[in-house]
Design a protein around this motif. Structure first.
Motif, PDB file in Angstrom:
ATOM      1  N   LYS A   1       0.729  -1.120   0.287  1.00 51.50           N
ATOM      2  CA  LYS A   1      -0.190   0.339   0.197  1.00 51.50           C
ATOM      3  C   LYS A   1       0.760   1.257   0.050  1.00 51.50           C
ATOM      4  O   LYS A   1       0.551   2.360  -0.657  1.00 51.50           O
ATOM      5  N   GLN A   2       2.168   1.134   0.546  1.00 51.31           N
ATOM      6  CA  GLN A   2       2.994   2.147   0.670  1.00 51.31           C
ATOM      7  C   GLN A   2       3.476   2.865  -0.815  1.00 51.31           C
ATOM      8  O   GLN A   2       3.247   3.918  -0.997  1.00 51.31           O
ATOM      9  N   TRP A   3       3.698   1.830  -1.790  1.00 51.71           N
ATOM     10  CA  TRP A   3       4.116   2.375  -3.069  1.00 51.71           C
ATOM     11  C   TRP A   3       2.882   2.979  -3.758  1.00 51.71           C
ATOM     12  O   TRP A   3       2.971   3.994  -4.518  1.00 51.71           O
ATOM     13  N   TYR A   4       1.766   2.567  -3.586  1.00 54.38           N
ATOM     14  CA  TYR A   4       0.416   3.042  -4.057  1.00 54.38           C
ATOM     15  C   TYR A   4       0.238   4.538  -3.638  1.00 54.38           C
ATOM     16  O   TYR A   4      -0.074   5.406  -4.679  1.00 54.38           O
TER      17      TYR A   4
ATOM     18  N   ILE B   1      16.043  -5.512 -16.512  1.00 53.81           N
ATOM     19  CA  ILE B   1      16.178  -4.574 -15.535  1.00 53.81           C
ATOM     20  C   ILE B   1      14.729  -4.204 -15.066  1.00 53.81           C
ATOM     21  O   ILE B   1      14.235  -3.729 -13.981  1.00 53.81           O
ATOM     22  N   SER B   2      13.706  -4.225 -16.013  1.00 57.68           N
ATOM     23  CA  SER B   2      12.247  -4.013 -15.470  1.00 57.68           C
ATOM     24  C   SER B   2      11.891  -4.983 -14.712  1.00 57.68           C
ATOM     25  O   SER B   2      11.089  -4.642 -13.851  1.00 57.68           O
ATOM     26  N   VAL B   3      12.346  -6.334 -15.015  1.00 66.16           N
ATOM     27  CA  VAL B   3      11.945  -7.514 -13.999  1.00 66.16           C
ATOM     28  C   VAL B   3      12.428  -7.221 -12.571  1.00 66.16           C
ATOM     29  O   VAL B   3      11.752  -7.422 -11.650  1.00 66.16           O
ATOM     30  N   VAL B   4      13.707  -6.999 -12.645  1.00 71.37           N
ATOM     31  CA  VAL B   4      14.272  -6.724 -11.424  1.00 71.37           C
ATOM     32  C   VAL B   4      13.701  -5.572 -10.531  1.00 71.37           C
ATOM     33  O   VAL B   4      13.297  -5.774  -9.333  1.00 71.37           O
ATOM     34  N   PHE B   5      13.346  -4.407 -11.269  1.00 73.42           N
ATOM     35  CA  PHE B   5      12.675  -3.472 -10.507  1.00 73.42           C
ATOM     36  C   PHE B   5      11.222  -3.634 -10.401  1.00 73.42           C
ATOM     37  O   PHE B   5      10.574  -3.330  -9.076  1.00 73.42           O
ATOM     38  N   GLN B   6      10.402  -4.496 -10.912  1.00 74.97           N
ATOM     39  CA  GLN B   6       9.223  -4.988 -10.640  1.00 74.97           C
ATOM     40  C   GLN B   6       9.295  -5.933  -9.367  1.00 74.97           C
ATOM     41  O   GLN B   6       8.345  -5.862  -8.601  1.00 74.97           O
ATOM     42  N   TYR B   7      10.160  -6.637  -9.306  1.00 73.23           N
ATOM     43  CA  TYR B   7      10.402  -7.658  -8.148  1.00 73.23           C
ATOM     44  C   TYR B   7      10.934  -6.979  -6.636  1.00 73.23           C
ATOM     45  O   TYR B   7      10.455  -7.056  -5.791  1.00 73.23           O
ATOM     46  N   LEU B   8      11.619  -5.770  -7.058  1.00 75.91           N
ATOM     47  CA  LEU B   8      12.115  -5.160  -5.895  1.00 75.91           C
ATOM     48  C   LEU B   8      10.909  -4.221  -5.345  1.00 75.91           C
ATOM     49  O   LEU B   8      10.853  -3.794  -4.278  1.00 75.91           O
ATOM     50  N   CYS B   9      10.142  -3.457  -6.403  1.00 72.13           N
ATOM     51  CA  CYS B   9       9.161  -2.522  -5.967  1.00 72.13           C
ATOM     52  C   CYS B   9       7.946  -2.737  -6.733  1.00 72.13           C
ATOM     53  O   CYS B   9       7.405  -2.286  -7.578  1.00 72.13           O
TER      54      CYS B   9
END
Length: 127
Positions: A1-4, A80-88
């Motif tokens: 919920k924090q990222w949203y 890079i996008s998969v790593v970013f989506q995994y981390l955030c």
């Protein structure tokens, strides 16, 4: 919920509203198709770029290097996008608008067909 909550704050700061809520008010099958074209086209780009390089190889120096460089760049961006989506991890905006969470953050219920795919299915007479 924090990222949203951060995304919502950023959208309000930039646009003064939530753009996906404004755009989602206007629905029509033609608009759905126009919105789907870029989404479907990006799957074809990794296959289309080497074909483009083959037909324009004289302009590109008669080597396979531009095609390989393009494929390497596409693969690197995907990684890079998969790593970013995994981390955030985030969910689509329409899901956040239609989901009901309990106090612990678990999904109680969610809206039917949040992305509006039933209009595309009806247009092409799919079940």
């Amino acid at each position: 919920k924090q990222w949203y909550q951060r995304r919502v704050a950023i959208e309000y700061a930039i646009f003064g509203c939530l753009p996906h809520q404004v755009i989602s008010r206007y629905t029509h099958p033609i608009l759905d198709i126009l919105a789907g074209i870029p989404y479907l086209a990006h799957f074809l780009l990794p296959f289309g770029y080497p074909v483009y390089c083959y037909y324009h190889r004289r302009k590109l120096g008669n080597t396979i290097e531009p095609a390989l460089r393009g494929l390497w760049l596409g693969g690197s961006c995907a990684f890079i996008s998969v790593v970013f989506q995994y981390l955030c991890p985030t969910s689509p905006p329409w899901f956040n608008d239609s989901v009901v969470l309990d106090s612990t953050g678990h999904v109680i219920s969610r809206g039917f067909n949040e992305a509006g795919f039933q209009r595309i299915d009806a247009l092409f007479r799919m079940p």
